[in-house]
Design a protein around this motif. Sequence first.
Motif, PDB file in Angstrom:
ATOM      1  N   TYR A 286      -4.809   3.046 -10.637  1.00 13.14           N
ATOM      2  CA  TYR A 286      -4.479   3.182  -9.215  1.00 13.14           C
ATOM      3  C   TYR A 286      -5.649   2.744  -8.327  1.00 13.14           C
ATOM      4  CZ  TYR A 286      -3.664   5.415  -4.708  1.00 13.14           C
ATOM      5  OH  TYR A 286      -3.533   5.656  -3.360  1.00 13.14           O
ATOM      6  N   ASP A 287      -6.849   3.215  -8.635  1.00 11.15           N
ATOM      7  CA  ASP A 287      -8.013   2.887  -7.806  1.00 11.15           C
ATOM      8  C   ASP A 287      -8.286   1.377  -7.795  1.00 11.15           C
ATOM      9  OD1 ASP A 287      -8.347   5.533  -7.162  1.00 11.15           O
ATOM     10  OD2 ASP A 287      -9.869   5.910  -8.709  1.00 11.15           O
TER      11      ASP A 287
ATOM     12  N   LEU B  33       1.986   5.617  -6.828  1.00  9.89           N
ATOM     13  CA  LEU B  33       1.414   5.523  -8.174  1.00  9.89           C
ATOM     14  C   LEU B  33       0.088   6.267  -8.287  1.00  9.89           C
ATOM     15  CD1 LEU B  33       2.033   1.705  -8.804  1.00  9.89           C
ATOM     16  CD2 LEU B  33       3.448   3.639  -9.561  1.00  9.89           C
ATOM     17  N   GLU B  34      -0.230   7.056  -7.270  1.00 15.04           N
ATOM     18  CA  GLU B  34      -1.505   7.792  -7.297  1.00 15.04           C
ATOM     19  C   GLU B  34      -1.571   8.686  -8.521  1.00 15.04           C
ATOM     20  OE1 GLU B  34      -4.320  10.425  -4.292  1.00 15.04           O
ATOM     21  OE2 GLU B  34      -2.282   9.883  -3.703  1.00 15.04           O
ATOM     22  N   GLY B  35      -2.692   8.639  -9.190  1.00 17.40           N
ATOM     23  CA  GLY B  35      -2.853   9.372 -10.437  1.00 17.40           C
ATOM     24  C   GLY B  35      -2.771   8.462 -11.648  1.00 17.40           C
ATOM     25  N   HIS B  36      -2.220   7.248 -11.455  1.00 14.10           N
ATOM     26  CA  HIS B  36      -2.172   6.266 -12.540  1.00 14.10           C
ATOM     27  C   HIS B  36      -3.602   5.805 -12.842  1.00 14.10           C
ATOM     28  CE1 HIS B  36      -1.338   2.496 -14.658  1.00 14.10           C
ATOM     29  NE2 HIS B  36      -0.120   2.997 -14.906  1.00 14.10           N
ATOM     30  N   PRO B  37      -3.916   5.531 -14.137  1.00 14.01           N
ATOM     31  CA  PRO B  37      -5.297   5.141 -14.501  1.00 14.01           C
ATOM     32  C   PRO B  37      -5.824   3.934 -13.724  1.00 14.01           C
ATOM     33  CG  PRO B  37      -3.996   5.607 -16.466  1.00 14.01           C
ATOM     34  CD  PRO B  37      -3.047   5.665 -15.316  1.00 14.01           C
TER      35      PRO B  37
ATOM     36  N   GLU C 184       0.833  -1.206   0.000  1.00 17.08           N
ATOM     37  CA  GLU C 184       0.000   0.000   0.000  1.00 17.08           C
ATOM     38  C   GLU C 184       0.867   1.257   0.000  1.00 17.08           C
ATOM     39  OE1 GLU C 184      -4.037  -1.601   2.325  1.00 17.08           O
ATOM     40  OE2 GLU C 184      -2.352  -0.785   3.489  1.00 17.08           O
ATOM     41  N   GLY C 185       2.007   1.180   0.707  1.00 16.19           N
ATOM     42  CA  GLY C 185       2.934   2.315   0.700  1.00 16.19           C
ATOM     43  C   GLY C 185       3.537   2.548  -0.678  1.00 16.19           C
ATOM     44  N   ILE C 186       3.877   1.422  -1.352  1.00 13.71           N
ATOM     45  CA  ILE C 186       4.431   1.540  -2.709  1.00 13.71           C
ATOM     46  C   ILE C 186       3.366   2.045  -3.675  1.00 13.71           C
ATOM     47  CG2 ILE C 186       5.392   0.234  -4.654  1.00 13.71           C
ATOM     48  CD1 ILE C 186       6.631  -1.675  -2.534  1.00 13.71           C
ATOM     49  N   ALA C 187       2.131   1.529  -3.514  1.00 12.16           N
ATOM     50  CA  ALA C 187       1.044   1.918  -4.419  1.00 12.16           C
ATOM     51  C   ALA C 187       0.719   3.398  -4.292  1.00 12.16           C
ATOM     52  CB  ALA C 187      -0.196   1.072  -4.122  1.00 12.16           C
TER      53      ALA C 187
ATOM     54  N   LEU D 198      -6.082  -0.965  -8.214  1.00 14.14           N
ATOM     55  CA  LEU D 198      -5.025  -1.588  -7.429  1.00 14.14           C
ATOM     56  C   LEU D 198      -5.327  -1.495  -5.932  1.00 14.14           C
ATOM     57  CD1 LEU D 198      -2.205  -2.880  -7.156  1.00 14.14           C
ATOM     58  CD2 LEU D 198      -1.224  -0.570  -7.295  1.00 14.14           C
ATOM     59  N   ILE D 199      -5.761  -0.327  -5.479  1.00 12.83           N
ATOM     60  CA  ILE D 199      -6.085  -0.135  -4.056  1.00 12.83           C
ATOM     61  C   ILE D 199      -7.253  -1.025  -3.647  1.00 12.83           C
ATOM     62  CG2 ILE D 199      -6.935   1.520  -2.348  1.00 12.83           C
ATOM     63  CD1 ILE D 199      -3.986   1.845  -3.097  1.00 12.83           C
ATOM     64  N   ASP D 200      -8.268  -1.157  -4.524  1.00 20.16           N
ATOM     65  CA  ASP D 200      -9.420  -2.012  -4.222  1.00 20.16           C
ATOM     66  C   ASP D 200      -8.996  -3.474  -4.044  1.00 20.16           C
ATOM     67  OD1 ASP D 200     -11.131   0.119  -4.289  1.00 20.16           O
ATOM     68  OD2 ASP D 200     -11.834  -0.239  -6.341  1.00 20.16           O
ATOM     69  N   VAL D 201      -8.110  -3.930  -4.956  1.00 20.97           N
ATOM     70  CA  VAL D 201      -7.639  -5.316  -4.871  1.00 20.97           C
ATOM     71  C   VAL D 201      -6.836  -5.533  -3.594  1.00 20.97           C
ATOM     72  CG1 VAL D 201      -6.108  -7.032  -5.911  1.00 20.97           C
ATOM     73  CG2 VAL D 201      -7.667  -5.724  -7.363  1.00 20.97           C
ATOM     74  N   LEU D 202      -5.978  -4.570  -3.257  1.00 16.31           N
ATOM     75  CA  LEU D 202      -5.185  -4.691  -2.028  1.00 16.31           C
ATOM     76  C   LEU D 202      -6.080  -4.718  -0.788  1.00 16.31           C
ATOM     77  CD1 LEU D 202      -2.140  -2.340  -2.772  1.00 16.31           C
ATOM     78  CD2 LEU D 202      -2.124  -4.841  -2.587  1.00 16.31           C
ATOM     79  N   ASP D 203      -7.129  -3.906  -0.788  1.00 18.77           N
ATOM     80  CA  ASP D 203      -8.068  -3.894   0.344  1.00 18.77           C
ATOM     81  C   ASP D 203      -8.783  -5.236   0.481  1.00 18.77           C
ATOM     82  OD1 ASP D 203      -7.427  -1.336   1.061  1.00 18.77           O
ATOM     83  OD2 ASP D 203      -9.117  -0.391   0.023  1.00 18.77           O
ATOM     84  N   MET D 204      -9.224  -5.798  -0.654  1.00 18.92           N
ATOM     85  CA  MET D 204      -9.899  -7.099  -0.629  1.00 18.92           C
ATOM     86  C   MET D 204      -8.952  -8.186  -0.132  1.00 18.92           C
ATOM     87  SD  MET D 204     -12.074  -6.916  -4.197  1.00 18.92           S
ATOM     88  CE  MET D 204     -12.476  -8.650  -4.115  1.00 18.92           C
ATOM     89  N   LEU D 205      -7.708  -8.145  -0.627  1.00 17.55           N
ATOM     90  CA  LEU D 205      -6.711  -9.143  -0.237  1.00 17.55           C
ATOM     91  C   LEU D 205      -6.410  -9.043   1.260  1.00 17.55           C
ATOM     92  CD1 LEU D 205      -4.837 -11.377  -1.244  1.00 17.55           C
ATOM     93  CD2 LEU D 205      -3.122  -9.609  -1.764  1.00 17.55           C
ATOM     94  N   LYS D 206      -6.283  -7.821   1.734  1.00 11.61           N
ATOM     95  CA  LYS D 206      -6.000  -7.623   3.155  1.00 11.61           C
ATOM     96  C   LYS D 206      -7.168  -8.123   4.011  1.00 11.61           C
ATOM     97  CE  LYS D 206      -4.447  -4.055   6.397  1.00 11.61           C
ATOM     98  NZ  LYS D 206      -4.095  -2.622   6.552  1.00 11.61           N
ATOM     99  N   GLY D 207      -8.396  -7.844   3.571  1.00  6.62           N
ATOM    100  CA  GLY D 207      -9.575  -8.311   4.306  1.00  6.62           C
ATOM    101  C   GLY D 207      -9.640  -9.831   4.366  1.00  6.62           C
TER     102      GLY D 207
END
Length: 288
Positions: free
Chosen positions: A85-86, A79-83, A73-76, A88-97
């Motif tokens: 990015y959102d 990449l904020e602003g990348h098409p 999440e820190g690395i991601a 990627l964050i959603d997938v990381l949140d699901m994986l973490k959950g």
Amino acid sequence: MEAPKQEADSSHLTDPSPTSAVELETLRERVAELDRLASIGQLTAGILHEIKNPLNFITNYAHLSVDLIEELEGIAAKLEGHPEYDDLIDVLDMLKGNIVRIRENGARAERVIQGMLAQTRSDSVLFEPTDLNTLLEEFSKLAYQGMRAGDKEFVVSLVFQLDPSIGKISLAPFEFNRVILNLVLNACYAVNERRKKQQDSYKPTITIMSQKLDDRVEIKIRDNGDGIPDEVKTKLFTPFFTTKPVGKGTGLGLSLSRTIVDELHKGSLSVVSETGNFTEFTISLPLN
């Protein structure tokens, strides 16, 4: 004239009465059942130890994986602003959950295994602060699953009415969970027997309640089975007394439960029942 000698009647020495023969056969069956249970206990302990090791790997790597996702999440964030990015964050949140849920359920499985392993040991009794409501919920569900493993058609509604103000109280948890297992298993057996007779119109229900009072905690386990007749109720806590068929029970569960509650925890275990309607066991534990 010498009186004729009469042969002594020794039949009572060689031929036990029918009642004694039945009691002896019943005792043999109980001893055989206890021996079988002891063997199962040894086998279960071995299996539990084998399960415990890979389970430790699962929970440990789940902890590590959560840390790795936080690094991602820190690395991601860079990449904020990348098409994408959102996404990627959603997938990381699901994986973490998902991993958090694996960790939580792994910890729950570890608690159950620790509790079951404690039943196979004869260590000194250890009292410790214990989350009573968690214990009630986990071991009630464990008892239900144990009953269902032997009868796939058995389904019961477990209703929990647990007082959140109880929190942690001083218990010997590895002994006390035996009491909950015994009482809920008995409740499962009672409602299952009634279900077999009233399949269409009957809904098996077991209610597990806890309540904090001024100087004690009360636990009630209530089922809507056939109830217990008065003549049986008086013998209910007698060692080796059981109304179940051979192989279904040893008659030691309630006797052991009363010993654990009354003598070990200085509380009380009582029962009220109405034939054809319900049975309710009440455990009262002092807070001091």
